[in-house]
Design an enzyme around this catalytic site. Structure first.
Site, PDB file in Angstrom:
ATOM      1  N   ARG A  45       0.883  -1.172   0.000  1.00 18.17           N
ATOM      2  CA  ARG A  45       0.000   0.000   0.000  1.00 18.17           C
ATOM      3  C   ARG A  45       0.914   1.212   0.000  1.00 18.17           C
ATOM      4  O   ARG A  45       1.738   1.370   0.905  1.00 18.17           O
ATOM      5  CB  ARG A  45      -0.893  -0.024   1.243  1.00 18.17           C
ATOM      6  N   GLU A  53     -11.200   3.708  -5.478  1.00 16.44           N
ATOM      7  CA  GLU A  53     -11.257   2.269  -5.653  1.00 16.44           C
ATOM      8  C   GLU A  53     -11.526   1.943  -7.120  1.00 16.44           C
ATOM      9  O   GLU A  53     -12.113   2.760  -7.851  1.00 16.44           O
ATOM     10  CB  GLU A  53     -12.359   1.680  -4.775  1.00 16.44           C
ATOM     11  N   ARG A  97      -1.003  -5.462   5.098  1.00 19.68           N
ATOM     12  CA  ARG A  97      -0.178  -5.095   3.962  1.00 19.68           C
ATOM     13  C   ARG A  97       0.956  -4.198   4.425  1.00 19.68           C
ATOM     14  O   ARG A  97       0.820  -3.464   5.398  1.00 19.68           O
ATOM     15  CB  ARG A  97      -0.985  -4.342   2.907  1.00 19.68           C
TER      16      ARG A  97
END
Length: 221
Positions: A45, A53, A97
Protein backbone atom coordinates in the site's frame (compact mmCIF):
# COMPACT_ATOMS: atom_id res chain seq x y z
CA UNK A 1 20.31 -18.00 12.00
CA UNK A 2 17.11 -19.95 12.67
CA UNK A 3 17.01 -18.60 16.23
CA UNK A 4 17.53 -15.05 14.90
CA UNK A 5 14.66 -15.41 12.41
CA UNK A 6 12.34 -16.69 15.15
CA UNK A 7 13.26 -13.71 17.31
CA UNK A 8 12.51 -11.35 14.41
CA UNK A 9 9.07 -12.87 13.86
CA UNK A 10 8.23 -12.75 17.56
CA UNK A 11 9.45 -9.17 17.92
CA UNK A 12 7.51 -8.00 14.84
CA UNK A 13 10.61 -7.21 12.79
CA UNK A 14 9.65 -9.66 10.05
CA UNK A 15 6.94 -8.18 7.85
CA UNK A 16 4.49 -9.87 5.45
CA UNK A 17 6.09 -11.26 2.30
CA UNK A 18 9.32 -12.14 4.10
CA UNK A 19 10.44 -8.50 4.27
CA UNK A 20 12.66 -7.42 7.15
CA UNK A 21 11.35 -4.26 8.85
CA UNK A 22 13.34 -1.19 7.84
CA UNK A 23 15.02 -2.94 4.91
CA UNK A 24 14.41 -1.83 1.34
CA UNK A 25 13.14 -4.40 -1.13
CA UNK A 26 12.64 -4.31 -4.87
CA UNK A 27 10.84 -6.02 -7.70
CA UNK A 28 8.70 -5.61 -10.79
CA UNK A 29 5.48 -3.64 -10.30
CA UNK A 30 2.07 -5.20 -10.84
CA UNK A 31 -0.69 -2.64 -10.31
CA UNK A 32 -3.67 -3.69 -8.20
CA UNK A 33 -5.37 -0.30 -8.05
CA UNK A 34 -4.41 3.35 -7.82
CA UNK A 35 -2.60 3.09 -4.49
CA UNK A 36 -1.86 -0.63 -4.15
CA UNK A 37 0.76 -2.59 -6.07
CA UNK A 38 2.64 -5.85 -5.91
CA UNK A 39 6.39 -5.30 -5.90
CA UNK A 40 7.72 -8.70 -6.79
CA UNK A 41 5.84 -11.02 -4.42
CA UNK A 42 5.10 -8.30 -1.84
CA UNK A 43 1.73 -6.52 -1.63
CA UNK A 44 2.34 -2.82 -0.98
CA UNK A 45 0.00 0.00 0.00
CA UNK A 46 1.72 3.19 -1.16
CA UNK A 47 2.48 5.50 1.75
CA UNK A 48 0.77 8.88 2.03
CA UNK A 49 -1.66 8.65 -0.89
CA UNK A 50 -5.27 7.61 -1.41
CA UNK A 51 -6.81 6.83 -4.80
CA UNK A 52 -10.34 5.94 -5.92
CA UNK A 53 -11.26 2.27 -5.65
CA UNK A 54 -11.27 0.40 -8.96
CA UNK A 55 -15.08 0.21 -8.98
CA UNK A 56 -15.56 3.82 -7.87
CA UNK A 57 -17.26 6.29 -10.18
CA UNK A 58 -17.02 10.07 -10.46
CA UNK A 59 -19.04 12.83 -12.14
CA UNK A 60 -17.87 15.35 -14.67
CA UNK A 61 -18.73 19.01 -14.20
CA UNK A 62 -21.60 18.36 -16.62
CA UNK A 63 -22.95 15.60 -14.38
CA UNK A 64 -21.89 12.62 -16.48
CA UNK A 65 -20.91 9.53 -14.50
CA UNK A 66 -17.63 7.90 -15.52
CA UNK A 67 -15.45 5.04 -14.23
CA UNK A 68 -12.72 7.12 -12.63
CA UNK A 69 -11.45 4.27 -10.44
CA UNK A 70 -10.75 2.01 -13.41
CA UNK A 71 -9.24 4.94 -15.31
CA UNK A 72 -6.82 5.63 -12.45
CA UNK A 73 -5.83 1.96 -12.28
CA UNK A 74 -5.21 1.93 -16.03
CA UNK A 75 -3.15 5.12 -15.86
CA UNK A 76 -1.00 3.84 -13.01
CA UNK A 77 -0.47 0.59 -14.95
CA UNK A 78 0.68 2.57 -17.98
CA UNK A 79 3.08 4.63 -15.88
CA UNK A 80 4.58 1.97 -13.65
CA UNK A 81 3.33 -1.51 -14.57
CA UNK A 82 6.19 -3.93 -15.20
CA UNK A 83 8.87 -1.48 -14.13
CA UNK A 84 11.33 -2.12 -11.31
CA UNK A 85 10.56 -0.41 -8.02
CA UNK A 86 12.55 0.05 -4.82
CA UNK A 87 10.49 0.31 -1.64
CA UNK A 88 11.16 1.11 2.01
CA UNK A 89 8.58 -0.16 4.54
CA UNK A 90 6.92 2.37 6.83
CA UNK A 91 4.30 0.32 8.71
CA UNK A 92 1.82 -2.51 8.15
CA UNK A 93 -1.87 -1.61 7.87
CA UNK A 94 -4.99 -3.28 9.27
CA UNK A 95 -5.10 -5.61 6.26
CA UNK A 96 -1.55 -6.78 7.08
CA UNK A 97 -0.18 -5.09 3.96
CA UNK A 98 3.15 -3.33 3.97
CA UNK A 99 2.77 0.44 3.69
CA UNK A 100 5.90 1.67 1.92
CA UNK A 101 7.52 4.51 0.06
CA UNK A 102 8.47 3.36 -3.43
CA UNK A 103 10.58 4.81 -6.20
CA UNK A 104 10.88 3.91 -9.88
CA UNK A 105 13.96 5.19 -11.72
CA UNK A 106 14.55 7.54 -8.79
CA UNK A 107 11.04 9.02 -8.93
CA UNK A 108 8.84 8.92 -5.84
CA UNK A 109 5.79 6.98 -7.06
CA UNK A 110 3.42 8.59 -4.56
CA UNK A 111 4.53 12.09 -5.52
CA UNK A 112 4.19 11.33 -9.21
CA UNK A 113 0.65 10.00 -8.84
CA UNK A 114 -0.56 12.89 -6.68
CA UNK A 115 1.12 15.46 -8.96
CA UNK A 116 -0.65 13.93 -11.97
CA UNK A 117 -4.04 14.09 -10.28
CA UNK A 118 -4.32 10.31 -10.09
CA UNK A 119 -4.42 10.18 -6.29
CA UNK A 120 -4.90 12.43 -3.29
CA UNK A 121 -2.66 13.20 -0.33
CA UNK A 122 -3.80 10.91 2.49
CA UNK A 123 -3.73 13.61 5.16
CA UNK A 124 -5.06 11.28 7.84
CA UNK A 125 -1.74 9.44 7.82
CA UNK A 126 0.86 11.73 6.23
CA UNK A 127 1.47 15.26 4.98
CA UNK A 128 4.12 14.28 2.42
CA UNK A 129 2.13 15.09 -0.71
CA UNK A 130 -0.15 17.94 0.36
CA UNK A 131 1.66 20.53 -1.79
CA UNK A 132 1.74 18.15 -4.76
CA UNK A 133 -2.04 17.77 -4.48
CA UNK A 134 -2.55 21.53 -4.30
CA UNK A 135 -0.50 21.93 -7.46
CA UNK A 136 -2.61 19.36 -9.31
CA UNK A 137 -5.81 21.01 -8.08
CA UNK A 138 -4.66 24.43 -9.27
CA UNK A 139 -3.93 22.96 -12.71
CA UNK A 140 -7.32 21.17 -12.65
CA UNK A 141 -5.78 17.94 -13.95
CA UNK A 142 -6.75 14.33 -13.55
CA UNK A 143 -9.34 13.70 -10.84
CA UNK A 144 -9.44 17.39 -9.99
CA UNK A 145 -11.37 18.03 -13.20
CA UNK A 146 -14.27 15.93 -11.85
CA UNK A 147 -16.45 15.65 -8.79
CA UNK A 148 -14.89 12.85 -6.77
CA UNK A 149 -16.14 11.34 -3.56
CA UNK A 150 -13.35 11.06 -1.02
CA UNK A 151 -12.03 7.49 -1.46
CA UNK A 152 -12.10 6.78 2.27
CA UNK A 153 -15.73 7.93 2.46
CA UNK A 154 -16.54 5.71 -0.51
CA UNK A 155 -14.99 2.73 1.29
CA UNK A 156 -16.93 3.48 4.45
CA UNK A 157 -20.25 3.36 2.60
CA UNK A 158 -19.55 -0.21 1.54
CA UNK A 159 -17.49 -1.34 4.54
CA UNK A 160 -20.20 -3.32 6.36
CA UNK A 161 -18.85 -6.80 6.87
CA UNK A 162 -15.49 -6.00 5.31
CA UNK A 163 -13.46 -4.89 8.33
CA UNK A 164 -12.74 -7.53 11.00
CA UNK A 165 -14.69 -6.83 14.20
CA UNK A 166 -11.72 -8.42 16.00
CA UNK A 167 -8.30 -7.71 14.47
CA UNK A 168 -7.03 -10.99 15.91
CA UNK A 169 -9.51 -12.85 13.69
CA UNK A 170 -9.15 -11.36 10.19
CA UNK A 171 -9.78 -14.44 8.01
CA UNK A 172 -13.00 -14.11 6.00
CA UNK A 173 -15.16 -17.21 5.59
CA UNK A 174 -17.24 -16.37 2.54
CA UNK A 175 -20.02 -18.43 0.89
CA UNK A 176 -20.21 -18.02 -2.89
CA UNK A 177 -23.41 -17.77 -4.92
CA UNK A 178 -22.87 -21.46 -5.79
CA UNK A 179 -22.68 -22.37 -2.12
CA UNK A 180 -18.91 -22.93 -2.01
CA UNK A 181 -17.26 -22.10 1.32
CA UNK A 182 -14.11 -20.12 0.59
CA UNK A 183 -11.82 -18.31 2.99
CA UNK A 184 -9.73 -15.23 2.21
CA UNK A 185 -6.68 -14.10 4.17
CA UNK A 186 -5.30 -10.53 4.29
CA UNK A 187 -3.21 -9.70 1.24
CA UNK A 188 -5.14 -11.87 -1.22
CA UNK A 189 -6.61 -10.20 -4.30
CA UNK A 190 -10.28 -10.32 -3.26
CA UNK A 191 -9.82 -9.92 0.49
CA UNK A 192 -10.76 -6.26 0.81
CA UNK A 193 -13.80 -6.43 -1.46
CA UNK A 194 -15.20 -9.51 0.30
CA UNK A 195 -17.91 -8.73 2.86
CA UNK A 196 -19.01 -11.15 5.56
CA UNK A 197 -22.74 -11.54 6.17
CA UNK A 198 -23.21 -13.64 9.27
CA UNK A 199 -26.95 -13.96 8.62
CA UNK A 200 -26.06 -16.07 5.57
CA UNK A 201 -23.81 -18.38 7.54
CA UNK A 202 -20.60 -16.59 6.66
CA UNK A 203 -18.12 -16.06 9.47
CA UNK A 204 -14.77 -14.76 10.64
CA UNK A 205 -11.87 -17.01 11.56
CA UNK A 206 -8.76 -16.35 13.61
CA UNK A 207 -6.56 -18.48 11.37
CA UNK A 208 -6.54 -20.27 8.03
CA UNK A 209 -6.25 -23.62 9.81
CA UNK A 210 -9.43 -22.88 11.79
CA UNK A 211 -11.24 -22.09 8.54
CA UNK A 212 -10.08 -25.34 6.97
CA UNK A 213 -11.17 -27.35 10.01
CA UNK A 214 -14.62 -25.75 9.73
CA UNK A 215 -14.92 -26.86 6.09
CA UNK A 216 -13.82 -23.77 4.19
CA UNK A 217 -11.25 -23.99 1.38
CA UNK A 218 -8.63 -21.42 0.52
CA UNK A 219 -9.31 -18.81 -2.17
CA UNK A 220 -7.16 -19.40 -5.23
CA UNK A 221 -6.11 -15.74 -5.50
Amino acid sequence: MRTLMIMMVVSGLWLPGGVLAGNAFSGAVRVIDGDTVDVGDVRVRLHGIDAPETDQTCRTEQGQVWACGKWVTDQVTTLFGGRMAECTPVITDKYNRIVARCTVAGQDVGHELVSAGLAFAYRKYAQDYVFAEKGAAIRDIGLHASRVQNPSQFRQTRAVGRIPPDRACPVKGNISSQGSRIYHVPGQRDYERTGIRTERGERWFCSASAARLAGWRAAKR
